[in-house]
Scaffold this motif. Structure first.
Motif, PDB file in Angstrom:
ATOM      1  N   PHE A 135       0.984  -1.164  -0.170  1.00 16.86           N
ATOM      2  CA  PHE A 135      -0.080   0.082  -0.009  1.00 16.86           C
ATOM      3  C   PHE A 135       0.843   1.455  -0.044  1.00 16.86           C
ATOM      4  O   PHE A 135       0.645   2.247  -0.486  1.00 16.86           O
ATOM      5  N   GLY A 136       1.835   1.205   0.844  1.00 15.55           N
ATOM      6  CA  GLY A 136       2.557   2.479   0.603  1.00 15.55           C
ATOM      7  C   GLY A 136       3.195   2.642  -0.548  1.00 15.55           C
ATOM      8  O   GLY A 136       3.516   3.822  -1.055  1.00 15.55           O
ATOM      9  N   LEU A 137       3.697   1.731  -1.327  1.00 16.08           N
ATOM     10  CA  LEU A 137       4.545   1.783  -2.635  1.00 16.08           C
ATOM     11  C   LEU A 137       3.453   2.242  -3.581  1.00 16.08           C
ATOM     12  O   LEU A 137       3.456   3.303  -4.538  1.00 16.08           O
ATOM     13  N   PHE A 138       2.281   1.509  -3.873  1.00 12.85           N
ATOM     14  CA  PHE A 138       1.352   1.412  -4.689  1.00 12.85           C
ATOM     15  C   PHE A 138       0.545   2.707  -4.616  1.00 12.85           C
ATOM     16  O   PHE A 138       0.102   3.338  -5.643  1.00 12.85           O
ATOM     17  N   GLU A 139      -0.091   2.914  -3.311  1.00 15.14           N
ATOM     18  CA  GLU A 139      -1.212   3.848  -2.971  1.00 15.14           C
ATOM     19  C   GLU A 139      -0.402   5.432  -2.749  1.00 15.14           C
ATOM     20  O   GLU A 139      -0.964   6.253  -3.095  1.00 15.14           O
ATOM     21  N   ILE A 140       0.528   5.534  -1.928  1.00 13.93           N
ATOM     22  CA  ILE A 140       1.220   6.564  -1.946  1.00 13.93           C
ATOM     23  C   ILE A 140       2.081   6.990  -2.918  1.00 13.93           C
ATOM     24  O   ILE A 140       2.202   8.008  -3.547  1.00 13.93           O
ATOM     25  N   GLY A 141       3.004   6.004  -3.220  1.00 10.26           N
ATOM     26  CA  GLY A 141       4.379   6.401  -4.080  1.00 10.26           C
ATOM     27  C   GLY A 141       3.879   6.305  -5.570  1.00 10.26           C
ATOM     28  O   GLY A 141       4.375   6.990  -6.438  1.00 10.26           O
ATOM     29  N   ALA A 142       2.798   5.402  -6.066  1.00 15.55           N
ATOM     30  CA  ALA A 142       2.156   5.564  -7.089  1.00 15.55           C
ATOM     31  C   ALA A 142       3.309   5.308  -8.346  1.00 15.55           C
ATOM     32  O   ALA A 142       3.267   6.166  -8.995  1.00 15.55           O
ATOM     33  N   ILE A 161      10.602  -5.788   0.513  1.00 17.90           N
ATOM     34  CA  ILE A 161       9.216  -6.278  -0.185  1.00 17.90           C
ATOM     35  C   ILE A 161       9.159  -4.941  -1.105  1.00 17.90           C
ATOM     36  O   ILE A 161       8.723  -5.161  -2.063  1.00 17.90           O
ATOM     37  N   VAL A 162       9.177  -4.037  -0.627  1.00 19.34           N
ATOM     38  CA  VAL A 162       9.214  -2.538  -1.419  1.00 19.34           C
ATOM     39  C   VAL A 162       9.995  -2.692  -2.778  1.00 19.34           C
ATOM     40  O   VAL A 162       9.426  -2.333  -3.871  1.00 19.34           O
ATOM     41  N   GLY A 163      10.974  -2.947  -2.466  1.00 23.80           N
ATOM     42  CA  GLY A 163      12.133  -2.989  -3.798  1.00 23.80           C
ATOM     43  C   GLY A 163      11.575  -3.980  -4.751  1.00 23.80           C
ATOM     44  O   GLY A 163      11.733  -3.672  -5.943  1.00 23.80           O
ATOM     45  N   GLN A 164      11.325  -5.384  -4.224  1.00 26.29           N
ATOM     46  CA  GLN A 164      10.846  -6.376  -5.124  1.00 26.29           C
ATOM     47  C   GLN A 164       9.662  -5.850  -6.043  1.00 26.29           C
ATOM     48  O   GLN A 164       9.458  -6.014  -7.254  1.00 26.29           O
ATOM     49  N   LEU A 165       8.668  -5.128  -5.202  1.00 24.77           N
ATOM     50  CA  LEU A 165       7.406  -4.736  -5.836  1.00 24.77           C
ATOM     51  C   LEU A 165       7.699  -3.768  -6.949  1.00 24.77           C
ATOM     52  O   LEU A 165       7.205  -3.650  -7.993  1.00 24.77           O
ATOM     53  N   ALA A 166       8.716  -2.729  -6.559  1.00 22.47           N
ATOM     54  CA  ALA A 166       9.076  -1.805  -7.472  1.00 22.47           C
ATOM     55  C   ALA A 166       9.588  -2.307  -8.838  1.00 22.47           C
ATOM     56  O   ALA A 166       9.355  -2.041 -10.072  1.00 22.47           O
ATOM     57  N   LYS A 167      10.463  -3.424  -8.722  1.00 21.37           N
ATOM     58  CA  LYS A 167      10.870  -3.984  -9.922  1.00 21.37           C
ATOM     59  C   LYS A 167       9.640  -4.750 -10.569  1.00 21.37           C
ATOM     60  O   LYS A 167       9.728  -4.722 -11.860  1.00 21.37           O
ATOM     61  N   ILE A 168       8.613  -5.356 -10.039  1.00 18.64           N
ATOM     62  CA  ILE A 168       7.703  -5.972 -10.796  1.00 18.64           C
ATOM     63  C   ILE A 168       6.936  -4.927 -11.471  1.00 18.64           C
ATOM     64  O   ILE A 168       6.518  -4.970 -12.482  1.00 18.64           O
ATOM     65  N   ARG A 169       7.081  -3.664 -10.881  1.00 16.69           N
ATOM     66  CA  ARG A 169       6.254  -2.346 -11.597  1.00 16.69           C
ATOM     67  C   ARG A 169       7.232  -1.956 -12.731  1.00 16.69           C
ATOM     68  O   ARG A 169       6.628  -0.989 -13.619  1.00 16.69           O
ATOM     69  N   GLY A 170       8.331  -2.342 -13.053  1.00 13.88           N
ATOM     70  CA  GLY A 170       9.420  -2.058 -13.956  1.00 13.88           C
ATOM     71  C   GLY A 170      10.173  -0.863 -13.761  1.00 13.88           C
ATOM     72  O   GLY A 170      10.483   0.034 -14.735  1.00 13.88           O
ATOM     73  N   CYS A 171      10.524  -0.644 -12.269  1.00 14.49           N
ATOM     74  CA  CYS A 171      11.128   0.520 -12.016  1.00 14.49           C
ATOM     75  C   CYS A 171      12.741   0.236 -11.760  1.00 14.49           C
ATOM     76  O   CYS A 171      13.124  -0.885 -11.651  1.00 14.49           O
ATOM     77  N   ARG A 172      13.629   1.411 -11.905  1.00 19.25           N
ATOM     78  CA  ARG A 172      14.925   1.362 -11.596  1.00 19.25           C
ATOM     79  C   ARG A 172      14.785   1.492  -9.860  1.00 19.25           C
ATOM     80  O   ARG A 172      14.247   2.381  -9.403  1.00 19.25           O
ATOM     81  N   VAL A 173      15.375   0.498  -9.108  1.00 17.55           N
ATOM     82  CA  VAL A 173      15.403   0.357  -7.739  1.00 17.55           C
ATOM     83  C   VAL A 173      16.627   0.526  -7.169  1.00 17.55           C
ATOM     84  O   VAL A 173      17.690  -0.192  -7.350  1.00 17.55           O
ATOM     85  N   VAL A 174      16.805   1.267  -6.256  1.00 13.83           N
ATOM     86  CA  VAL A 174      17.908   1.575  -5.491  1.00 13.83           C
ATOM     87  C   VAL A 174      17.686   1.290  -4.094  1.00 13.83           C
ATOM     88  O   VAL A 174      16.716   2.102  -3.170  1.00 13.83           O
ATOM     89  N   GLY A 175      18.205   0.567  -3.343  1.00 15.43           N
ATOM     90  CA  GLY A 175      18.044   0.476  -1.845  1.00 15.43           C
ATOM     91  C   GLY A 175      19.347   0.861  -0.945  1.00 15.43           C
ATOM     92  O   GLY A 175      20.518   1.027  -1.490  1.00 15.43           O
ATOM     93  N   ILE A 176      18.713   1.532   0.161  1.00 15.56           N
ATOM     94  CA  ILE A 176      19.752   1.953   1.192  1.00 15.56           C
ATOM     95  C   ILE A 176      19.933   1.130   2.331  1.00 15.56           C
ATOM     96  O   ILE A 176      18.849   0.767   3.095  1.00 15.56           O
ATOM     97  N   ALA A 177      20.766   0.566   2.809  1.00 16.51           N
ATOM     98  CA  ALA A 177      21.226  -0.361   3.816  1.00 16.51           C
ATOM     99  C   ALA A 177      22.404  -0.257   4.584  1.00 16.51           C
ATOM    100  O   ALA A 177      23.214   0.332   3.941  1.00 16.51           O
TER     101      ALA A 177
END
Length: 334
Positions: A135-142, A161-177
């Motif tokens: 919900f945070g990614l798809f509803e707020i981040g869109a 999970i956010v990063g993997q969902l963003a990849k499913i949506r076809g985005c470039r994904v950068v994680g900070i850890a």
């Protein structure tokens, strides 16, 4: 049942600085009895989240925790007896049982869970962590295909999970850890395009290299200096999903908040919105359908960090706040 003890972890003193095991105490209490409309449940897995620490600071979306209470926390539990038509013995529920083996709760405060295996997925990808990410990614981040998504605490239960969902949506994904091992895991195992080790490299500089076209969506789990660094890289009409601020939960209050917020939000027309997972209960079924399908297709890899023993719950939470975990941390009670 009357002869059994109910092991409980109490919060005996609210922390003024860093949380420590001295703030908790393991005791034997009485097994409670279910009243009319209640269910008696046996706790199986306790969810550990940064929010546990935030609740100690005062009222949030729930009442503040007070010293002397059983430490608050959500869990997967099994109904042992019921005085409600809504639930029956053997049903699995998610409820705010607290850190204890048995709890008597109003049935209306328990969410009945499907019979899915493994059970632990009901706390991770199909539980609060997965739904918060969804919900945070798809509803707020869109996010839109081709956009750049950055997520902090990216190796944690929600961020991974956010990063993997963003990849499913076809985005470039950068994680900070924190730490090279976690960053390598994000890229090599979870498919992130890049990862920034905030413990060993300047985040401002690393973001310029990892996000040459700027940031369209930032999923914020930490607040503080990392939020500030991402704000300065946001694109016009960027979106920030504010999920948590773990960097500010445990210890002294920061000397200042993220700088540049008023001017940057106005000039770049940035949308910055907080949320909690319950805001989207009406869309829960669709979210679970999507998450189950993507796990089944291998598009989401589920990482869980299971600690054995109720007595280890305080240590496990302290470790989570220090970034020990990879994926969803929980405690197996029985």
């Amino acid at each position: 049942m009357a002869a059994e003890k109910n092991r409980q972890v109490l919060i005996v003193e609210l922390p003024q600085g860093k949380l420590s095991e001295a703030h908790f105490k393991l005791v034997d209490g009485a097994v409670p009895e279910a009243k009319d409309g209640d269910v008696l449940v046996k706790t199986h897995y306790i969810s550990l989240d940064a929010a546990n620490r935030a609740w100690m600071q005062g009222a949030t979306y729930r009442d503040a925790i007070e010293s002397g209470q059983v430490m608050a926390g959500g869990a997967i539990a099994e109904v042992l007896s019921s005085k409600s038509d809504a639930l029956k013995p053997g049903d699995l529920v998610f409820a705010d049982t607290g850190w204890q083996e048995f709890a008597a709760l109003p049935a209306k405060q328990c969410t009945k869970l499907p019979a899915l295996e493994p059970m632990t997925h009901l706390l991770s990808v199909y539980g609060v962590a997965g739904l918060t990410a969804y919900f945070g990614l798809f509803e707020i981040g869109a996010p839109k295909e081709g956009e750049t998504v950055v997520v902090s605490a990216a190796a944690g239960s929600v961020g991974s999970i956010v990063g993997q969902l963003a990849k499913i949506r076809g985005c470039r994904v950068v994680g900070i850890a924190g730490g090279r091992e976690k960053c390598d895991w994000l890229v090599k195992e979870l498919g992130f395009d890049a990862a920034i080790d905030y413990k060993n490299e300047p985040v401002h500089k690393a973001l310029k290299e990892a996000c040459p076209k700027g940031i369209d969506v930032y999923f914020d789990n930490v607040g503080g200096d990392i939020l500030e660094a991402c704000l300065f890289r946001m694109n016009l009409f960027g979106r920030i999903a504010c999920c948590g601020a773990v960097s500010q939960y445990d210890g002294e209050a920061p000397a200042h908040g993220p700088r540049g917020i008023p001017g940057l939000i106005v000039t770049k027309r940035i949308k910055m919105q907080g949320f909690i997972v319950m805001d989207f209960n009406d869309k829960r079924d669709q979210a679970l359908d999507d998450l189950q399908r993507w796990v089944g297709e291998g598009k989401i890899k589920v990482q869980e960090d299971i600690i054995e023993g109720l007595e280890n719950t305080p240590r496990a939470l302290i470790g989570l706040l220090a970034g020990e975990n990879r994926g969803k941390r929980m405690v197996k009670v029985t």
